[in-house]
Write an enzyme that holds these catalytic residues in place. Sequence first.
Site, PDB file in Angstrom:
ATOM      1  N   GLU A  17      42.458  33.771  45.078  1.00  0.00           N
ATOM      2  CA  GLU A  17      42.064  34.881  45.953  1.00  0.00           C
ATOM      3  C   GLU A  17      42.149  34.491  47.423  1.00  0.00           C
ATOM      4  O   GLU A  17      42.641  35.249  48.258  1.00  0.00           O
ATOM      5  CB  GLU A  17      40.649  35.334  45.592  1.00  0.00           C
ATOM      6  N   HIS A  52      45.672  34.259  48.714  1.00  0.00           N
ATOM      7  CA  HIS A  52      46.154  35.619  48.981  1.00  0.00           C
ATOM      8  C   HIS A  52      45.668  36.091  50.353  1.00  0.00           C
ATOM      9  O   HIS A  52      46.435  36.662  51.139  1.00  0.00           O
ATOM     10  CB  HIS A  52      45.645  36.556  47.883  1.00  0.00           C
ATOM     11  N   HIS A  56      45.724  49.470  47.223  1.00  0.00           N
ATOM     12  CA  HIS A  56      46.101  48.187  47.819  1.00  0.00           C
ATOM     13  C   HIS A  56      47.516  47.789  47.382  1.00  0.00           C
ATOM     14  O   HIS A  56      48.313  47.294  48.183  1.00  0.00           O
ATOM     15  CB  HIS A  56      45.093  47.125  47.383  1.00  0.00           C
ATOM     16  N   HIS A  63      52.629  55.929  31.495  1.00  0.00           N
ATOM     17  CA  HIS A  63      53.450  54.960  32.237  1.00  0.00           C
ATOM     18  C   HIS A  63      54.808  54.761  31.551  1.00  0.00           C
ATOM     19  O   HIS A  63      55.845  54.674  32.206  1.00  0.00           O
ATOM     20  CB  HIS A  63      52.701  53.632  32.332  1.00  0.00           C
ATOM     21  N   HIS A  77      57.908  41.531  36.368  1.00  0.00           N
ATOM     22  CA  HIS A  77      57.937  42.993  36.271  1.00  0.00           C
ATOM     23  C   HIS A  77      57.503  43.615  37.600  1.00  0.00           C
ATOM     24  O   HIS A  77      58.081  44.611  38.064  1.00  0.00           O
ATOM     25  CB  HIS A  77      57.019  43.436  35.133  1.00  0.00           C
TER      26      HIS A  77
END
Length: 330
Positions: A76, A79, A141, A246, A307
Amino acid sequence: MSSVKTLRTLALTAFVFAFVVVAIGAYTRLTDAGLGCPDWPTCYNHLTVPESKAAINQAEKAYPNSPVHVIKAWTEMTHRYVASILGLLIFVLAIVAIRSRYKTKISLWLPLTLIILVVFQALLGKWTVTMKLLPLVVMGHLLGGFTLLSLLWLLYMRASEYMGAKPLNLSYLKPWATIALIIIAIQIALGGWTSANYAALVCPNFPYCISHEFFPAFAFTQAFNVFGHNAITDHYAVQVTIQMTHRIGALITATYLGLLAIALLLKKYNPGLRKIGLVMLIFLSLQVLLGIMNVILLLPLSIALLHNLVAAILLLSVVTLNYYIRAADY
């Protein structure tokens, strides 16, 4: 170094950083490290991750409901660090773009939008933590990151006069390219919503959800209640609806972009369009394969990460197509 060359270099550097941020963000989300630090912008009130026994004990006393997981916390914080560098780069880039806009003919809206968006992304990063992974914030986000990436790529193309203005009138392709952009944006949002609601593994079969049923359960209204307060982790019908929607979106996206890419490949008189069509077709095929592998192999981290990244590249190819078609208008 000329201001135009400086702008081009900064735009490319920021674009690369943005791609790295998207990759780290996807890795953070996929490893469930989004709450690796329970506070923001610090981590257990530290600028770095507490690692010593004393520091961990102190951190867990301050946040008794959030035991320290060093690896997730570093994921985290990494990031956050890289995103912070990107934010500074974008501010510098925007200033240079504004100052050199008469030489480059870059519209003022582009650097200003980048500044607004990077500030909003910082707020979304904060809310992701303070609102405990609220799905709407997590998806927002993700979409903000993809939008930043696309705008930086657009700015780089403008600064580089990428592919230049074309003598041929390509305005007849504008609506088709615009539809492609809308479709892929919706599909990326559906992917983000699937991930934010932990619905990626609810259907273990392909193309069916389970056994020979596409929708063994259905709850569309609940599934897309974007203002819900918590991620849906225990409502089978809702997660099935999200996952299968999806997949239907993926089918629509693959069909439309595939036909569009083939149509571009047939434009023998225009090498630029053919090149874009080829890139679209390659990454579209790879994305479909990765999506199927995610289901069959039960979402391995490497495949799931790819992906996400291939989705970003596919989006950039559609952004490039829209720019290429409209370049003569600038």
